[in-house]
Motif scaffolding. Sequence first.
Motif, PDB file in Angstrom:
ATOM      1  N   GLY A  35     -13.686  13.622  -1.480  1.00 13.78           N
ATOM      2  CA  GLY A  35     -14.597  13.949  -2.567  1.00 13.78           C
ATOM      3  C   GLY A  35     -13.895  14.102  -3.900  1.00 13.78           C
ATOM      4  N   GLU A  36     -12.707  14.727  -3.889  1.00 11.13           N
ATOM      5  CA  GLU A  36     -11.970  14.911  -5.126  1.00 11.13           C
ATOM      6  C   GLU A  36     -11.533  13.574  -5.724  1.00 11.13           C
ATOM      7  OE1 GLU A  36     -11.477  16.542  -2.385  1.00 11.13           O
ATOM      8  OE2 GLU A  36     -11.579  18.706  -2.804  1.00 11.13           O
ATOM      9  N   LYS A  37     -11.072  12.678  -4.867  1.00 17.96           N
ATOM     10  CA  LYS A  37     -10.666  11.356  -5.348  1.00 17.96           C
ATOM     11  C   LYS A  37     -11.858  10.615  -5.953  1.00 17.96           C
ATOM     12  CE  LYS A  37      -7.343  10.771  -1.555  1.00 17.96           C
ATOM     13  NZ  LYS A  37      -6.978   9.884  -0.421  1.00 17.96           N
ATOM     14  N   GLN A  38     -12.973  10.669  -5.271  1.00 12.04           N
ATOM     15  CA  GLN A  38     -14.163   9.975  -5.751  1.00 12.04           C
ATOM     16  C   GLN A  38     -14.635  10.543  -7.082  1.00 12.04           C
ATOM     17  OE1 GLN A  38     -16.981  10.287  -2.541  1.00 12.04           O
ATOM     18  NE2 GLN A  38     -15.895   8.832  -1.239  1.00 12.04           N
ATOM     19  N   ALA A  39     -14.518  11.857  -7.233  1.00 11.83           N
ATOM     20  CA  ALA A  39     -14.935  12.476  -8.490  1.00 11.83           C
ATOM     21  C   ALA A  39     -14.064  12.009  -9.647  1.00 11.83           C
ATOM     22  CB  ALA A  39     -14.876  13.996  -8.356  1.00 11.83           C
ATOM     23  N   LEU A  40     -12.749  11.922  -9.418  1.00 11.29           N
ATOM     24  CA  LEU A  40     -11.838  11.439 -10.451  1.00 11.29           C
ATOM     25  C   LEU A  40     -12.142   9.986 -10.814  1.00 11.29           C
ATOM     26  CD1 LEU A  40      -8.424  12.926  -9.248  1.00 11.29           C
ATOM     27  CD2 LEU A  40      -9.786  13.676 -11.206  1.00 11.29           C
ATOM     28  N   ASN A  41     -12.311   9.165  -9.797  1.00  8.79           N
ATOM     29  CA  ASN A  41     -12.587   7.751 -10.046  1.00  8.79           C
ATOM     30  C   ASN A  41     -13.932   7.549 -10.744  1.00  8.79           C
ATOM     31  OD1 ASN A  41     -10.189   6.880  -8.969  1.00  8.79           O
ATOM     32  ND2 ASN A  41     -11.030   6.300  -6.985  1.00  8.79           N
ATOM     33  N   GLN A  42     -14.918   8.360 -10.389  1.00 11.54           N
ATOM     34  CA  GLN A  42     -16.231   8.237 -11.015  1.00 11.54           C
ATOM     35  C   GLN A  42     -16.172   8.591 -12.495  1.00 11.54           C
ATOM     36  OE1 GLN A  42     -18.979   7.008  -9.291  1.00 11.54           O
ATOM     37  NE2 GLN A  42     -19.772   6.823 -11.391  1.00 11.54           N
ATOM     38  N   ASN A  47     -16.163   6.325 -17.921  1.00 10.69           N
ATOM     39  CA  ASN A  47     -15.450   6.530 -19.189  1.00 10.69           C
ATOM     40  C   ASN A  47     -15.757   7.915 -19.758  1.00 10.69           C
ATOM     41  OD1 ASN A  47     -13.651   5.800 -21.193  1.00 10.69           O
ATOM     42  ND2 ASN A  47     -15.165   4.710 -22.425  1.00 10.69           N
ATOM     43  N   ASP A  48     -15.831   8.891 -18.871  1.00 12.71           N
ATOM     44  CA  ASP A  48     -16.159  10.282 -19.241  1.00 12.71           C
ATOM     45  C   ASP A  48     -14.852  11.081 -19.288  1.00 12.71           C
ATOM     46  OD1 ASP A  48     -17.129  12.824 -19.577  1.00 12.71           O
ATOM     47  OD2 ASP A  48     -18.608  12.718 -17.960  1.00 12.71           O
ATOM     48  N   SER A  49     -14.180  11.007 -20.411  1.00 19.15           N
ATOM     49  CA  SER A  49     -12.880  11.661 -20.529  1.00 19.15           C
ATOM     50  C   SER A  49     -12.993  13.185 -20.525  1.00 19.15           C
ATOM     51  CB  SER A  49     -12.167  11.202 -21.800  1.00 19.15           C
ATOM     52  OG  SER A  49     -12.962  11.461 -22.941  1.00 19.15           O
ATOM     53  N   TYR A  50     -14.118  13.700 -20.999  1.00 19.57           N
ATOM     54  CA  TYR A  50     -14.300  15.166 -21.004  1.00 19.57           C
ATOM     55  C   TYR A  50     -14.357  15.697 -19.574  1.00 19.57           C
ATOM     56  CZ  TYR A  50     -16.413  19.759 -21.546  1.00 19.57           C
ATOM     57  OH  TYR A  50     -16.674  21.111 -21.463  1.00 19.57           O
ATOM     58  N   THR A  51     -15.208  15.086 -18.754  1.00 20.12           N
ATOM     59  CA  THR A  51     -15.317  15.518 -17.359  1.00 20.12           C
ATOM     60  C   THR A  51     -13.991  15.327 -16.631  1.00 20.12           C
ATOM     61  OG1 THR A  51     -17.688  15.021 -17.267  1.00 20.12           O
ATOM     62  CG2 THR A  51     -16.492  15.111 -15.164  1.00 20.12           C
ATOM     63  N   LEU A  52     -13.326  14.221 -16.917  1.00 18.92           N
ATOM     64  CA  LEU A  52     -12.033  13.951 -16.285  1.00 18.92           C
ATOM     65  C   LEU A  52     -11.034  15.059 -16.615  1.00 18.92           C
ATOM     66  CD1 LEU A  52     -10.296  11.960 -14.641  1.00 18.92           C
ATOM     67  CD2 LEU A  52      -9.722  10.822 -16.795  1.00 18.92           C
ATOM     68  N   LEU A  55     -11.897  18.237 -14.694  1.00 16.26           N
ATOM     69  CA  LEU A  55     -11.514  18.137 -13.282  1.00 16.26           C
ATOM     70  C   LEU A  55     -10.007  18.327 -13.105  1.00 16.26           C
ATOM     71  CD1 LEU A  55     -13.659  15.052 -12.156  1.00 16.26           C
ATOM     72  CD2 LEU A  55     -14.058  17.456 -11.571  1.00 16.26           C
ATOM     73  N   LEU A  56      -9.226  17.702 -13.966  1.00 11.34           N
ATOM     74  CA  LEU A  56      -7.775  17.752 -13.824  1.00 11.34           C
ATOM     75  C   LEU A  56      -7.189  19.107 -14.196  1.00 11.34           C
ATOM     76  CD1 LEU A  56      -6.842  14.198 -15.154  1.00 11.34           C
ATOM     77  CD2 LEU A  56      -6.742  15.021 -12.790  1.00 11.34           C
ATOM     78  N   CYS A  57      -7.989  19.954 -14.820  1.00  8.19           N
ATOM     79  CA  CYS A  57      -7.555  21.327 -15.082  1.00  8.19           C
ATOM     80  C   CYS A  57      -7.608  22.171 -13.813  1.00  8.19           C
ATOM     81  CB  CYS A  57      -8.423  21.964 -16.175  1.00  8.19           C
ATOM     82  SG  CYS A  57      -8.052  21.332 -17.832  1.00  8.19           S
TER      83      CYS A  57
END
Length: 319
Positions: A35-42, A47-52, A55-57
């Motif tokens: 799920g975490e991988k899919q969330a990052l890829n999604q 092209n949602d850099s804010y959400t990315l 997540l990476l925080c």
Amino acid sequence: MRIVLLQSIKMNLMDITKIFSLLQHDKEEEDTDTGEKQALNQAVYDNDSYTLHQLLCQERYKRFINSRSGWGVPGTPLRLAASYGHLSCLQVLLAHGADVDSLDVKAQTPLFTAVSHGHLDCVRVLLEAGACPGGSIYNNCSPVLTAARDGAAAILQELLGHGAEANVKAKLPVWASNIASCSGPLYLAAVYGHLDCFRLLLLHGADPNYNCTDQHLLARVPQPPTLLEICLHHNCEPEYIQLLIDFGANIYLPSLSLDVNLQDNKGTALLLQARATPRSLLSQSRLVIRRALHQASQPQAIDQLDLPPVLISYLKHQL
């Protein structure tokens, strides 16, 4: 001969083993929810850099920042961003510590992917982040070969400006190589009609005589064709011939024979004229200066020479 062949096979098996060790999935990751991988890829796909960034925080997501996943060619989120040209996501991933030279299952780096898709801005950011301009040593091709073939002059300029090898060739074992399979970027730029790329490569030290600079390979071919022969054979525009002459190609190579009946061909006429006319002192001086700077690995030092601007432009082949 048998010993050389056995050594080549041994080296190739070692390389293959190394590649598989680099590309195999981590056992812990295989047993973890994807799920975490899919969330990052999604987030990258959208092209949602804010959400990315959000997540990476979080450590539960960040631990998968260099994990390969996805359909088709499984790769890291950075590769996905480079593939789609999503610059903001690319920058977020790099800011959070993504491996700039991570490999996908084809042993290609994100830089190679960005070059293949023609994303100049992504190429620049990856190179500034320290990406190897030559791509992966475990992949047969290279970013320079791809850019030269595609006529991506701006991308090629970035690669060469960051130290990419202008005489690079496809990475194949010696026993499986021949002149055709080791086509260099200068050859590709010529046969695909990319004059700007052809000139760029010569400016950055590409050999004007032979498409391949591998002495072991050249020794295996009875009469390796010169670039002048290649350009004439493919009916390249005369500008290609003139550039090779200007950059010091040996117009008297024994393997180069010209039919005088072909003088109506502009390229052939240029070559015959060069053979009949001694090179000017100005032209010879330019060759000597450029070769000296390339040998010192300081080709850009031309701009620092205490010479009139018109001579600087001449040295840089801008006249």
